[in-house]
Write an enzyme that holds these catalytic residues in place. Structure first.
Site, PDB file in Angstrom:
ATOM      1  N   CYS A 256       0.812  -1.218   0.000  1.00  0.00           N
ATOM      2  CA  CYS A 256       0.000   0.000   0.000  1.00  0.00           C
ATOM      3  C   CYS A 256       0.841   1.261   0.000  1.00  0.00           C
ATOM      4  O   CYS A 256       0.346   2.340  -0.350  1.00  0.00           O
ATOM      5  CB  CYS A 256      -0.936  -0.019   1.204  1.00  0.00           C
ATOM      6  SG  CYS A 256      -2.199  -1.316   1.113  1.00  0.00           S
ATOM      7  N   ASN A 389      -0.727  -2.155  -7.347  1.00  0.00           N
ATOM      8  CA  ASN A 389      -0.630  -3.032  -6.183  1.00  0.00           C
ATOM      9  C   ASN A 389      -2.018  -3.305  -5.616  1.00  0.00           C
ATOM     10  O   ASN A 389      -2.616  -2.434  -5.003  1.00  0.00           O
ATOM     11  CB  ASN A 389       0.231  -2.390  -5.091  1.00  0.00           C
ATOM     12  CG  ASN A 389       0.127  -3.159  -3.775  1.00  0.00           C
ATOM     13  OD1 ASN A 389       0.673  -4.241  -3.644  1.00  0.00           O
ATOM     14  ND2 ASN A 389      -0.601  -2.610  -2.811  1.00  0.00           N
ATOM     15  N   GLU A 390      -2.514  -4.467  -5.872  1.00  0.00           N
ATOM     16  CA  GLU A 390      -3.805  -4.969  -5.368  1.00  0.00           C
ATOM     17  C   GLU A 390      -4.920  -3.922  -5.339  1.00  0.00           C
ATOM     18  O   GLU A 390      -5.732  -3.870  -4.412  1.00  0.00           O
ATOM     19  CB  GLU A 390      -3.650  -5.646  -3.999  1.00  0.00           C
ATOM     20  CG  GLU A 390      -3.245  -4.799  -2.839  1.00  0.00           C
ATOM     21  CD  GLU A 390      -3.233  -5.578  -1.522  1.00  0.00           C
ATOM     22  OE1 GLU A 390      -3.599  -4.974  -0.488  1.00  0.00           O
ATOM     23  OE2 GLU A 390      -2.838  -6.761  -1.510  1.00  0.00           O
TER      24      GLU A 390
END
Length: 665
Positions: A256, A389-390
């Site tokens: 994150c 990222n995700e």
């Protein structure tokens, strides 16, 4: 004649040695698999960088902490005023004409009286003290380099730098090491000295004292041990714990952290602000609630990869924010993802193109020159680049991801782009389905899956056995962990990794997460390595990762080991799994067997096709299922001993054990 015979013998020995190192042909029955399956994922979470892998011993040495990062913080956080000898003075936070716009704060010290009272037997001075991260740990006889930037607006001054062991109330500190410097530049200049403590101390502090009256501006104070990993400013024991994993790649800087977590675009990680001189780097609010100095930046990440022989895998944002923005994680399934205007996408795309030039371009190119000026004229040889990222796989994400993907691959077809399958990568998750749809539409080489689950998941799920072998998109399992750090969790991960290894024709890379956590500053549990100022402790899961990292190979054999009467879980998985991997480059065979049941099992080995030699080693990780390691005790660790290996033999597997046999061929 005797001399000639000796030379001949030496030549024969050399020929035999070279023959032994020559890659072998894999016997029939094997399946080609990834030999870079085990890597590491570094994210600055739980104070993994400052106060962790970054060997810097001072906290907030640039005076850039602020209340936006943490309630109650300010430029003087982690500092205190000291005035031995009852000296007088004043401290001010200033921003006029700083060293660099990215580093706006500095401290102005004004000493008005540095003389002692007649009966004072210590030393006098006015200045600052920094206790580091829960104290500064120093060792007797080791060398510590102190440096700082200074400016003297009103002429020369004398400054004393000291490492001390603070005393109690009314007690003088114990002096461990000190030096006195004469400073006089009217513009910003850098100066330093080396301090050698006379005694060990686990709660030392650094003092910077004006010992003559006057005014001094100070910034970028630093205290680094000379003994760092490869001399590159990283804490040796933590880096060596990573090295022992034998990782093949490193993903960084997040997580994150990549897209600013829950704070929005203003807090997005910008790699260009982390590669220049440290006084020019721009600190950032960390997603996990503290300050990132960027002393550990992209240059250091790439340098660490080079030092350990890992492939760098940097992750860049792709024009959408984390869906956790403004508490959006609690709004599932809608969430609070923001997207930039499409007119901004050229900027984000250029960030990626410039990174490739910085990493791989010649020293004469614009960004290659920045790398060369930092001390690395040769290219780093970047092969992989992650985009996103995700993120929630929304229509806005898809449009922006495709925009970047198509332009980067057109400009650099040699770069392997890693995509994302979104948060919580499971078949029942719409983000997972959409992420895979995009990957197949684009012919993407690798897609990144993430999941954290209870150990029952890893004991029962074997989904990669059923993934399509269409030859297009491979899997990078970029973040995963069982949700505890007991032995049974590590054994569940071992069983699951054996299943992954069996499917390493489509699962190309894996990395456990998170990697590091500092004692007293942990944002997430479990983690692979916990540490304090003096030492790390290694979890049960660490040793599983280490055993797999040490046993990479190019071929998998699934029919060489059977286990009698395997116990089943409540799901579809087994409590026993086995894997045989051949490394043709090193001519080494690895036999891995995991038994997560309460019963002893018998493994039947048939290694006839390999021509094994009797001399081998066996490594065993075992204990009680609820045992775990801690700072106070580490009951779980592998043991290795000599083992006589036969082409055919039975082997007893203890309850709750993971066993690896290593044999040279």
């Amino acid at each position: 004649m005797k001399r000639n015979l000796t030379l001949g013998a030496l030549l024969l020995t050399a020929c035999v040695s070279l023959q032994a190192q020559k890659p072998m042909k894999a016997p029939a029955g094997g399946k080609a698999i990834s030999d870079h399956l085990i890597g590491i994922f570094f994210e600055d979470i739980s104070s993994s960088a400052d106060g962790g892998l970054n060997a810097e011993l001072l906290q907030n040495g640039s005076f850039e902490f602020n209340a936006n990062e943490h309630d109650g913080w300010g430029a003087a956080t982690a500092w205190k005023i000291v005035r031995p000898g009852h000296s007088l003075g004043m401290t001010e936070v200033k921003q006029q004409e700083p060293i660099h716009p990215n580093n706006p704060n500095y401290m102005r010290l004004t000493a008005e009286r540095t003389r002692h009272f007649p009966d004072f037997k210590g030393w006098a001075g006015y200045g600052l003290q920094n206790d580091g991260f829960d104290g500064i740990t120093v060792k007797a006889g080791q060398k510590y380099d102190f440096s700082f930037f200074y400016r003297c607006p009103k002429g020369k001054m004398m400054v004393r730098v000291a490492l001390v062991k603070p005393g109690g109330w009314g007690e003088d500190p114990e002096l461990l090491a000190d030096d006195t410097l004469v400073v006089g530049n009217s513009t910003w200049a850098n100066m330093g000295t080396t301090l050698t403590p006379k005694a060990d101390c686990d709660k030392a502090a650094l003092q910077l004292l004006l010992v003559s009256d006057g005014v001094l501006d100070v910034d970028m104070l630093s205290l680094l041990p000379q003994d760092t990993y490869h001399g590159h400013g990283l804490r040796r024991d933590l880096a060596e714990a990573l090295e022992a994993l034998k990782p093949r790649f490193m993903r960084f800087p997040g997580g994150c952290v990549v897209h600013g977590g829950g704070d929005g675009f203003w807090n997005t990680y910008r790699w260009k602000e982390t590669v220049g001189p440290k006084e020019t780097r721009k600190g950032l609010k960390n997603t996990w609630g503290y300050h990132q100095s960027m002393a550990l930046g992209y240059y250091e990440y790439f340098q660490l990869c080079e030092d350990m022989g890992m492939e760098p895998l940097p992750i860049l944002p792709c024009g959408v924010s984390c869906q956790g923005t403004n508490g959006g994680w609690n709004m599932w399934p809608t969430q609070a993802q923001d997207a930039c205007d499409m007119s901004d996408m050229d900027m984000w795309t250029q960030e990626a193109l410039d990174l490739i030039e910085w990493a791989n371009g010649p020293a004469t190119s614009k960004w290659g020159k920045v790398r060369a000026e930092a001390g690395h004229p040769a290219p780093f040889g970047l092969k992989y680049l992650g985009i996103g990222n995700e993120e929630k796989i929304s229509p806005e994400f898809e449009e922006r991801f495709k925009y970047m993907y198509e332009r980067i691959t057109k400009a650099h077809p040699e770069i392997i782009i890693v995509g994302t399958a979104g948060p919580g990568s499971h078949a029942e998750n719409p983000d997972y389905e959409n992420g895979w749809r995009i990957a197949r539409d684009l012919g993407m080489p690798i897609i990144d899956e993430h999941y954290y689950e209870p150990n029952t998941y890893f004991l029962t799920k074997r989904q990669y056995d059923n993934y399509p072998r269409d030859g297009k998109t491979k899997v990078y399992l970029g973040e995963y962990a069982s949700k505890d750090k007991k032995l049974i969790d590590a054994l569940a991960e071992a069983l699951y990794l054996i299943h992954v290894e069996r499917n390493a024709d489509i699962v190309d890379m894996t990395s456990y997460a998170p990697l590091f956590a500092r004692k007293g500053a942990t944002n997430w549990n479990p983690d692979l390595i916990y540490f304090d100022n003096e030492r790390p402790f290694l979890t049960c899961s660490y040793y599983v990762q280490q055993m797999f990292g040490q046993s990479a190979g190019q071929y998998y054999y699934g029919d060489c080991v059977t286990i009698d009467n395997p116990d089943k879980t409540d799901g579809d998985g087994l409590l026993q799994e086995q894997s045989v991997v051949l490394n043709t480059k090193t001519r080494t065979l690895y036999i891995k067997m995991a038994n997560a049941s309460a019963n002893e099992k018998t493994a039947q080995l048939n290694l006839s096709r390999f021509g094994v030699k009797s001399a081998a080693t066996i490594t065993t990780l075992t204990g009680q299922p609820d045992q775990e390691n801690s700072f106070e005790a580490q009951p779980i660790a592998p043991t290795t001993e000599a083992f006589k290996l036969k082409k055919k033999q039975n082997l007893k597997l203890a309850p709750y054990s993971f066993v690896m046999i290593t044999a040279k061929l």
